[in-house]
Design an enzyme around this catalytic site. Structure first.
Site, short mmCIF file in Angstrom:
data_model
loop_
_atom_site.label_atom_id
_atom_site.label_comp_id
_atom_site.label_asym_id
_atom_site.label_seq_id
_atom_site.Cartn_x
_atom_site.Cartn_y
_atom_site.Cartn_z
N VAL A 196 0.87 -1.17 0.00
CA VAL A 196 0.00 0.00 0.00
C VAL A 196 0.91 1.22 0.00
O VAL A 196 2.05 1.17 0.47
CB VAL A 196 -0.96 0.03 1.20
CG1 VAL A 196 -2.03 -1.04 1.06
CG2 VAL A 196 -0.22 -0.15 2.52
N SER A 197 0.41 2.33 -0.53
CA SER A 197 1.27 3.48 -0.79
C SER A 197 1.71 4.23 0.46
O SER A 197 2.70 4.93 0.43
CB SER A 197 0.57 4.45 -1.74
OG SER A 197 0.37 3.81 -2.99
N SER A 198 0.97 4.12 1.56
CA SER A 198 1.35 4.82 2.78
C SER A 198 0.80 4.09 3.99
O SER A 198 -0.04 3.20 3.87
CB SER A 198 0.81 6.27 2.76
OG SER A 198 -0.59 6.27 2.64
N GLN A 251 -3.04 3.69 4.59
CA GLN A 251 -3.90 2.94 3.69
C GLN A 251 -4.06 1.51 4.19
O GLN A 251 -3.21 0.98 4.89
CB GLN A 251 -3.31 2.96 2.28
CG GLN A 251 -3.42 4.32 1.61
CD GLN A 251 -2.97 4.27 0.15
OE1 GLN A 251 -2.17 3.42 -0.23
NE2 GLN A 251 -3.49 5.17 -0.65
#
Length: 204
Positions: free
Chosen positions: A9-11, A14
């Protein structure tokens, strides 16, 4: 043959639940699921590096979608080649059945898989660039409407003008005026310029 799964996941804010559920349904053993919570712009990721050390020829790697490997066209292509050709593992992309190296190992099957990979890699990067463009446009529109971004700047005290006058008269030190205003040096000088422009304008 060992079965592995990779989740990204990007961060940190998330949620990875959808990817985890898909991998568990395959199923992939829980201990063999590697998770990264950071941007997919490159492959300098802790869990991904650990996974790469674990993978051996003949192993099988599941990802939910191709952009979990990354969102840069060139890098996705290079990683796919590294995994499938150099490490000689099988890769299965769950939301795109055509991207499963276990199937169609003949010339036609390989050609189709390579073609689909190139198209999806291109689409993934294009979508990322479009998202960034839409974000930039949205920020520009918001700024034009007066929306402020970042932390709100700390207000100066009500007697700021009085404090400036006694500081200019050298009745208090610079450190003392900063302390009384309870603001940073950079904010003080910015507000000082604003105050003087307003004051001089009124005097003029």
């Amino acid at each position: 043959m060992n079965i592995y799964g990779y989740v990204r996941v990007s961060s940190t804010d998330q949620n990875e639940d959808r990817q985890m559920v898909a991998l568990r349904e395959v199923p992939v053993p829980e201990k063999n699921i590697f998770v990264d919570k950071q941007s997919g712009k490159d492959f300098d990721r802790l869990s991904y590096k650990k996974l790469m050390k674990k993978l051996k020829a003949g192993d099988l790697l599941y990802v939910l979608s191709i952009d979990r490997l990354g969102r840069n066209y060139k890098e996705i292509q290079e990683q796919w080649r590294l995994l499938a050709q150099e490490k000689e593992i099988d890769i299965c992309v769950l939301d795109m059945p055509l991207l499963d190296t276990r199937n169609g190992k003949d010339l036609m099957g390989t050609f189709i898989a390579d073609l689909v990979l190139q198209i999806l890699s291109f689409v993934a990067q294009s979508e990322r660039e479009n998202i960034k463009k839409r974000q930039a446009e949205g920020i520009a529109v918001a700024k034009a409407k007066g929306v402020k971004f970042g932390r709100p700047e700390k207000a100066v005290p009500e007697d700021f003008g009085k404090l400036i006058r006694i500081w200019e008269q050298k009745k208090i030190s610079f450190s003392e005026v900063l302390k009384r205003c309870d603001i940073s040096e950079s904010t003080f000088y910015r507000r000082l310029r604003e105050y003087r422009l307003l004051r001089d304008g009124k005097q003029g």
